[in-house]
Enzyme design. Structure first.
Site, PDB file in Angstrom:
ATOM      1  CB  THR A 162      -0.964   0.011   1.206  1.00 41.40           C
ATOM      2  OG1 THR A 162      -0.218  -0.100   2.412  1.00 41.40           O
ATOM      3  CG2 THR A 162      -1.954  -1.129   1.102  1.00 41.40           C
ATOM      4  CE  LYS A 188       0.705  -3.367   3.261  1.00 37.85           C
ATOM      5  NZ  LYS A 188       0.030  -2.378   4.187  1.00 37.85           N
ATOM      6  CB  THR A 199       3.639  -6.022  13.147  1.00 42.94           C
ATOM      7  OG1 THR A 199       3.643  -6.048  14.577  1.00 42.94           O
ATOM      8  CG2 THR A 199       3.368  -4.614  12.705  1.00 42.94           C
ATOM      9  CD  GLU A 280       3.040   5.489   6.862  1.00 45.87           C
ATOM     10  OE1 GLU A 280       2.181   5.009   6.095  1.00 45.87           O
ATOM     11  OE2 GLU A 280       2.778   6.029   7.936  1.00 45.87           O
ATOM     12  CG  ASN A 403       0.829   8.980   8.373  1.00 50.95           C
ATOM     13  OD1 ASN A 403       0.078   8.155   7.879  1.00 50.95           O
ATOM     14  ND2 ASN A 403       2.089   8.710   8.681  1.00 50.95           N
ATOM     15  CB  SER A 408      -4.437   8.139   4.018  1.00 53.05           C
ATOM     16  OG  SER A 408      -4.802   8.307   5.368  1.00 53.05           O
TER      17      SER A 408
END
Lengths: 408, 408
Positions: A162, A188, A199, A280, A403, A408
């Site tokens: 993603t 991923k 996780t 991220e 974020n 998103s």
């Protein structure tokens, strides 16, 4: 989604060469779940006799596919199995519609592959709270079933991503007493990454022969040493899933061979660290090694208090050997600590010991370490033999960009 | 320190008008602890008969002044007391040197004020791990003692600030059965703000008459409803201290008057919320109200899981009514939740109920609320009567600027 973030500076140079695993075939397709112009569905077919084990998020708001996998994972079956994964929609917090979509998809995939629906495991990752367009995935199933083939790991890893900026894979061929077996895995994950759960999404395949209970025990234990030791932002996904499949096609028994366990551990650790390397906004890969704690549990608490501290993570981003913030995180963790026995290292530089700055400390040495891309923070509590190592990344403007600035 | 961040957009228009409190005199000075060109030391003199109570951080690495205050706070004394605070250096993680500096300072302040050193309470806030230049503070003591005067709250609040962008004060005059009493308080705090401790530095003064145990019980209880319900970054300071002093100079008994407790609660909540409004990089003030939880403790866990989630905080910064991230935070909190009984509001807009998006939800309504500066997130678990409200701010580029780009 806004603009795609650039490839992580911590990404490996290239996707690894992974061996095909006998008994496993893969196919990917563009079903248009959310993204345009890319594959977003992965189908994996597992031959009859394959043992399937899993580890799942303990979130109280876990997604419909996770609940469905949990209900099925303990069953013994010789019928073979399938794993169906989509990216772009998590099918989480979708009420009864979520469970109905999973039931329709597993039935459709079973029909396409001549398997009972109970042997189809699904995962969904992406936006939370929107209905999964399962009809688009179902429409792609016949094409997927018709194109199943050995290998194709990189395409598989790409199809399940993603916000990931690179596809994640790891594998090895290991010589056991009975002969060689192969392990290949993909993962991923980039944000909403937190410890103490299995996780993100991880799929691991081997042609070794293990019973389902033996495989389950092994991946549960090893998850705790690998995926449950990483954090990007302390936020835990509703969809975290690890599925491991042992086809037995090599004919080589692995259950009692320590070389297999070590090889599987290596593959899982590699995948877990790749997730951190794609955290991220990450610009630094950070290892937090805690020793000398009163217990292993205390060591883990200290390590995660440091790894999840926004002040520590921003100090790393700013290349600041700010050991005061490490002291703060140790102090707040809730685990035992004695200020006057604490020592702290950045890389190989001892910066603090016995409750104060080390007598020979030269900040230039610590700063030199902080300028690198691979940061090691060592903390010794001086209390006992408890130790734990966790991995994380820094907290940067890139995290805010992804974020907050992008919708998103 | 790098450039000073601009005044928080959430700051009150001006410092409040606070009444002098009989029995309390204040003085500030520029001792050059770390900052140039500003006052950095506050001395408060409390008349004989004053009851002093305190609440302190539970950090395992708490600073030398905190340990000294804890050792002294329970003693009864009619001798009067003093509070001495410096900004710029926390005197934390400084080994035995830290305790020695506190002993020297309390003795020197006691000598300047004709008080026993045991009645001098000190706090230090600023950089961790550097030796406190207590000689510079001691050199300012005679001047401070000579300039003590009633009032001067704003100068006092400014003298104790570090990364604060505005001085924080609150107070009131409240009519009790026996007559009017006054309450005035000041606070500092902006980063390293986390719950479950008496967070940051807070000093509250009243001329009401209360016994030391009665005052202690009241501030301990009220801290739990105010300062222990805020978070900026989930990171807990080594120096958090709240000191409350009741001089009794009004002659009005307050221990059993509910109006006093309500007024004190109001002052403490005001100060606590001002700390959040000065959260590092904050552009939004966020109230998280959780209801319907299985217990009050569960409600608090859910509320803090939401308030500390980097994904929720960045969504607020991005003005995104991203209720999926709220669902995620509830799921990871560890407290009881049933996905299909959960409902979520942004402001007065019901966005999700019974495990899915509300049937009449229009995202434009929720987005309009998110564009404001005061954000309210409501979560009802649908399980019981447990409720808790906490306050936080958003996570922005400003936080990264302050903590990564600037060297602290």
């Amino acid at each position: 989604m806004g603009a795609t973030p650039p490839r992580s500076p911590l990404a490996p140079a290239r996707f690894p060469d992974l061996p095909p695993v006998a008994g496993v075939t893969l196919a990917t397709a563009a079903a248009g779940v959310r993204y345009a112009g890319r594959d977003d569905v992965l189908l994996a077919r597992l031959d009859p006799g394959t043992a399937v084990a899993g580890v799942f998020t303990r979130s109280a708001t876990r997604a419909a596919p996770v609940l469905d996998c949990e209900a099925k994972i303990g069953a013994e079956s010789a019928a073979g199995a399938a794993i169906l994964v989509n990216a772009g929609n998590a099918n989480a917090f979708t009420g009864r519609h979520g469970a109905e979509a999973v039931a329709r998809l597993t039935a459709a995939a079973g029909a396409a592959l001549d398997l009972p629906g109970e042997r189809v495991f699904t995962s969904s990752t992406g936006v939370i709270g929107e209905l999964l367009p399962d009809d688009r995935i179902a429409a792609a199933l016949d094409g997927l079933a018709g194109s199943l083939a050995p290998g194709g790991w990189e395409a598989a890893a790409r199809a399940i991503g993603t916000t990931d900026t690179f596809p994640k894979g790891a594998g090895t061929t290991v010589e056991l007493a009975g002969g060689p077996v192969r392990i290949a895995g993909i993962a991923k994950g980039s944000g909403m990454i937190a410890p103490d759960m299995a996780t993100m999404l991880v799929y691991i395949f081997t042609d070794a022969r293990l019973s389902r209970p033996a495989l389950q025990e092994m991946v549960s234990e090893l998850s705790d040493e690998t995926f449950n030791r990483i954090t990007v932002d302390g936020d835990t996904s509703t969809s975290d899933t690890l599925l491991a499949a042992a086809t037995g096609a090599s004919g080589v028994d692995a259950a009692s061979d320590p070389a297999f366990r070590a090889a599987l551990h290596g593959v899982m650790l590699d995948l877990a660290q790749q997730v951190v390397r794609d955290g991220e906004g990450a610009t630094k890969f950070v290892e937090i090694a805690v020793t000398g704690a009163a217990s292993a549990a205390d060591a883990r608490s200290h390590a995660f208090a440091i790894a999840n501290s926004p002040l520590v993570k921003t100090a790393v981003a700013g290349e600041d050997p700010n050991w005061g913030r490490v002291v703060m995180a140790v102090g707040k963790s809730g685990a035992a600590a004695d200020r006057d026995r604490l020592s702290i290292r950045f890389g190989d530089v001892r910066v603090a010991e016995a409750g104060w700055v080390a007598p020979d400390y030269d900040e230039a040495d610590a700063a030199a370490h902080m300028h690198g891309q691979e940061i090691r923070i060592g903390v010794d509590l001086g209390l006992g033999a408890g130790a734990a190592t966790v991995w994380t990344c820094d907290l940067t403007h890139g995290y805010i960009d992804i974020n907050a600035d992008y919708r998103s």
